[in-house]
Design a protein around this motif. Structure first.
Motif, PDB file in Angstrom:
ATOM      1  N   VAL A  48       4.200  14.357 -33.501  1.00 21.59           N
ATOM      2  CA  VAL A  48       4.913  13.434 -34.377  1.00 21.59           C
ATOM      3  C   VAL A  48       3.894  12.680 -35.225  1.00 21.59           C
ATOM      4  N   TRP A  49       4.374  12.198 -36.377  1.00 18.82           N
ATOM      5  CA  TRP A  49       3.505  11.520 -37.337  1.00 18.82           C
ATOM      6  C   TRP A  49       3.384  10.031 -37.022  1.00 18.82           C
ATOM      7  N   ASN A  50       2.247   9.493 -37.363  1.00 20.07           N
ATOM      8  CA  ASN A  50       1.958   8.073 -37.169  1.00 20.07           C
ATOM      9  C   ASN A  50       2.306   7.314 -38.439  1.00 20.07           C
ATOM     10  N   ILE A  51       3.489   6.692 -38.435  1.00 22.52           N
ATOM     11  CA  ILE A  51       3.884   5.793 -39.517  1.00 22.52           C
ATOM     12  C   ILE A  51       3.842   4.386 -38.932  1.00 22.52           C
ATOM     13  N   PRO A  52       2.855   3.588 -39.279  1.00 18.69           N
ATOM     14  CA  PRO A  52       2.659   2.289 -38.624  1.00 18.69           C
ATOM     15  C   PRO A  52       3.907   1.418 -38.650  1.00 18.69           C
ATOM     16  N   GLY A  53       4.219   0.845 -37.489  1.00 19.65           N
ATOM     17  CA  GLY A  53       5.341  -0.069 -37.377  1.00 19.65           C
ATOM     18  C   GLY A  53       6.686   0.591 -37.217  1.00 19.65           C
ATOM     19  N   VAL A  54       6.727   1.924 -37.272  1.00 26.96           N
ATOM     20  CA  VAL A  54       7.998   2.644 -37.194  1.00 26.96           C
ATOM     21  C   VAL A  54       8.021   3.473 -35.918  1.00 26.96           C
ATOM     22  N   PRO A  55       9.037   3.318 -35.066  1.00 25.54           N
ATOM     23  CA  PRO A  55       9.087   4.119 -33.837  1.00 25.54           C
ATOM     24  C   PRO A  55       9.229   5.605 -34.140  1.00 25.54           C
ATOM     25  N   THR A  56       8.573   6.434 -33.339  1.00 27.42           N
ATOM     26  CA  THR A  56       8.756   7.873 -33.445  1.00 27.42           C
ATOM     27  C   THR A  56      10.085   8.246 -32.789  1.00 27.42           C
ATOM     28  N   VAL A  57      10.394   9.542 -32.747  1.00 26.75           N
ATOM     29  CA  VAL A  57      11.644   9.967 -32.121  1.00 26.75           C
ATOM     30  C   VAL A  57      11.654   9.690 -30.618  1.00 26.75           C
ATOM     31  N   THR A  58      10.496   9.412 -30.029  1.00 30.58           N
ATOM     32  CA  THR A  58      10.443   9.050 -28.606  1.00 30.58           C
ATOM     33  C   THR A  58      10.811   7.589 -28.389  1.00 30.58           C
ATOM     34  N   GLY A  59      10.897   6.810 -29.475  1.00 28.53           N
ATOM     35  CA  GLY A  59      11.163   5.379 -29.381  1.00 28.53           C
ATOM     36  C   GLY A  59       9.907   4.532 -29.332  1.00 28.53           C
ATOM     37  N   ASP A  61      24.345  15.478 -42.985  1.00 28.42           N
ATOM     38  CA  ASP A  61      23.218  15.265 -42.069  1.00 28.42           C
ATOM     39  C   ASP A  61      23.573  14.140 -41.100  1.00 28.42           C
ATOM     40  N   GLY A  62      23.644  14.457 -39.817  1.00 30.49           N
ATOM     41  CA  GLY A  62      23.954  13.440 -38.824  1.00 30.49           C
ATOM     42  C   GLY A  62      22.742  12.804 -38.199  1.00 30.49           C
ATOM     43  N   THR A  63      21.555  13.336 -38.472  1.00 32.26           N
ATOM     44  CA  THR A  63      20.320  12.792 -37.898  1.00 32.26           C
ATOM     45  C   THR A  63      19.739  11.703 -38.790  1.00 32.26           C
ATOM     46  N   ASN A  64      19.540  12.020 -40.069  1.00 28.42           N
ATOM     47  CA  ASN A  64      19.099  11.047 -41.068  1.00 28.42           C
ATOM     48  C   ASN A  64      20.195  10.964 -42.135  1.00 28.42           C
ATOM     49  N   PRO A  65      21.296  10.296 -41.835  1.00 32.72           N
ATOM     50  CA  PRO A  65      22.462  10.347 -42.724  1.00 32.72           C
ATOM     51  C   PRO A  65      22.204   9.706 -44.081  1.00 32.72           C
ATOM     52  N   VAL A  66      22.626  10.392 -45.136  1.00 31.39           N
ATOM     53  CA  VAL A  66      22.458   9.827 -46.474  1.00 31.39           C
ATOM     54  C   VAL A  66      23.260   8.540 -46.609  1.00 31.39           C
ATOM     55  N   GLN A  67      24.282   8.363 -45.780  1.00 33.40           N
ATOM     56  CA  GLN A  67      25.121   7.154 -45.831  1.00 33.40           C
ATOM     57  C   GLN A  67      24.504   5.977 -45.078  1.00 33.40           C
ATOM     58  N   GLY A  68      23.335   6.179 -44.464  1.00 37.63           N
ATOM     59  CA  GLY A  68      22.674   5.123 -43.718  1.00 37.63           C
ATOM     60  C   GLY A  68      23.101   5.088 -42.262  1.00 37.63           C
ATOM     61  N   GLY A  69      22.546   4.156 -41.512  1.00 37.53           N
ATOM     62  CA  GLY A  69      22.783   4.064 -40.083  1.00 37.53           C
ATOM     63  C   GLY A  69      21.787   4.923 -39.335  1.00 37.53           C
ATOM     64  N   GLY A  70      22.218   5.512 -38.227  1.00 33.95           N
ATOM     65  CA  GLY A  70      21.330   6.375 -37.464  1.00 33.95           C
ATOM     66  C   GLY A  70      20.299   5.601 -36.670  1.00 33.95           C
ATOM     67  N   ALA A  71      19.152   6.232 -36.438  1.00 32.35           N
ATOM     68  CA  ALA A  71      18.094   5.654 -35.606  1.00 32.35           C
ATOM     69  C   ALA A  71      17.464   4.426 -36.256  1.00 32.35           C
ATOM     70  N   GLY A  72      16.688   3.699 -35.449  1.00 33.11           N
ATOM     71  CA  GLY A  72      16.074   2.463 -35.929  1.00 33.11           C
ATOM     72  C   GLY A  72      15.140   2.644 -37.095  1.00 33.11           C
ATOM     73  N   TYR A  73      14.521   3.815 -37.205  1.00 33.99           N
ATOM     74  CA  TYR A  73      13.601   4.060 -38.317  1.00 33.99           C
ATOM     75  C   TYR A  73      14.345   4.396 -39.613  1.00 33.99           C
ATOM     76  N   TRP A  74      15.659   4.607 -39.553  1.00 36.53           N
ATOM     77  CA  TRP A  74      16.420   5.074 -40.713  1.00 36.53           C
ATOM     78  C   TRP A  74      17.188   3.909 -41.341  1.00 36.53           C
ATOM     79  N   GLN A  75      18.402   3.658 -40.929  1.00 38.48           N
ATOM     80  CA  GLN A  75      19.223   2.491 -41.269  1.00 38.48           C
ATOM     81  C   GLN A  75      19.730   2.459 -42.716  1.00 38.48           C
ATOM     82  N   TYR A  76      18.897   2.169 -43.700  1.00 37.39           N
ATOM     83  CA  TYR A  76      19.441   2.012 -45.047  1.00 37.39           C
ATOM     84  C   TYR A  76      19.739   3.380 -45.681  1.00 37.39           C
TER      85      TYR A  76
END
Length: 297
Positions: free
Chosen positions: A103-114, A212-227
């Motif tokens: 997984v990629w290191n994006i500072p301040g953003v949780p990976t898929v492991t949380g 797309d239910g993982t990174n929905p264009v409508q927003g929501g989803g995991a904590g790293y996504w949302q908007y």
């Protein structure tokens, strides 16, 4: 005698195999794993079949969370696009191991492991910058023509490169992963402006599916996504100083575009949305390359 030697030299030059560039370590038309300098990390490097000795445009292909470089090459089919249009593809593994992938290191953003990456985790931005410098030093890549694309987590990493490495990348193309910084803590429906401040306008073409239910264009989803994806587009348009848009048009029965134009340095922001598509490689590779080809750093 001098004429004979000159003729012999010309013949040998004609018969010798064409290289991508002096010192470029991969034979044209093939893909091979190469170690990047003394980093201890490597990339899968595809050099197009038509390569000459001139440094070529370079496209980084960043895999999704839990994947690796070989997976993104298989999913994206970018090697074929490379051969058609004449650019190099570099597919690295991300710096944080997880199960059988990375997984990629994006500072301040949780990976898929949380887990939020910490100071002991590999710095992927630094590695990619080093890879650019190393490939340029080998004579493979033109440092003014470096681009990034990626799938899902790799799309989010591509977005992050637009935020923090706009001095090294000429354009970006996230696939099911467009972001414009972290979600704002007090209002997760908006991107946090403080977490994406590129030094220069960044041209963006993004691809996604509206199912797309993982990174929905409508927003929501995991904590790293949302908007929403549209909020990300609007933020990039504001960063690029775009004066027109979003202009919406149908490109095909199952495909529409949102486009921001009249931007500083011509840095347009485009989003191609495929109706009914899910969390897969939705990019039109030829359209992506046509977009990239317009921009130089």
């Amino acid at each position: 005698m001098r004429l004979i030697l000159a003729a012999l030299a010309a013949l040998l030059t004609t018969l010798s195999p064409t290289l991508a560039a002096p010192g470029c370590p991969v034979t044209p038309g093939t893909t091979a794993r190469v170690t990047v300098g003394d980093t201890g990390r490597s990339v899968l490097l595809h050099v197009p079949v038509s390569a000459t000795r001139e440094p070529l445009p370079l496209v980084f292909a960043l895999h999704g969370s839990g994947g690796d470089g070989s997976a993104i090459l298989a999913q994206s089919k970018l090697e074929m696009t490379s051969d058609l249009h004449g650019f190099i593809v570099a597919a690295p593994d991300a710096g944080i191991p997880v199960e059988s992938g990375f997984v990629w290191n994006i500072p301040g953003v949780p990976t898929v492991t949380g887990k939020v990456p910490g100071p002991g985790d590999a710095d992927d931005v630094a590695f990619l910058k080093t890879a650019i410098d190393w490939l340029a030093a080998q004579g493979c890549a033109n440092p003014a023509r470096v681009y990034a694309t990626g799938l899902s987590g790799g799309g989010r990493m591509t977005s992050w490169l637009g935020c923090v490495a706009s001095d090294r990348f000429a354009a970006i193309a996230p696939v099911v992963g467009l972001r414009a910084g972290n979600p704002l803590a007090r209002d997760k429906a908006r991107p946090d402006p403080a977490t994406c401040m590129p030094k220069r306008p960044m041209p963006v073409i993004a691809f996604a599916g509206d199912a797309d239910g993982t990174n929905p264009v409508q927003g929501g989803g995991a904590g790293y996504w949302q908007y929403t994806m549209e909020a990300a587009e609007a933020r990039w348009a504001a960063l690029n100083g775009c004066n027109t848009g979003p202009l919406r048009r149908d490109l095909a029965a199952n495909l529409y575009e949102r486009l921001h134009t009249q931007c500083r340095a011509g840095a347009e922001v485009a989003a191609w949305i495929t109706r009914g598509a899910g969390h897969v490689w939705t990019a039109d590779n030829d359209a992506m390359w046509r977009f990239f080809e317009r921009y130089r750093r």
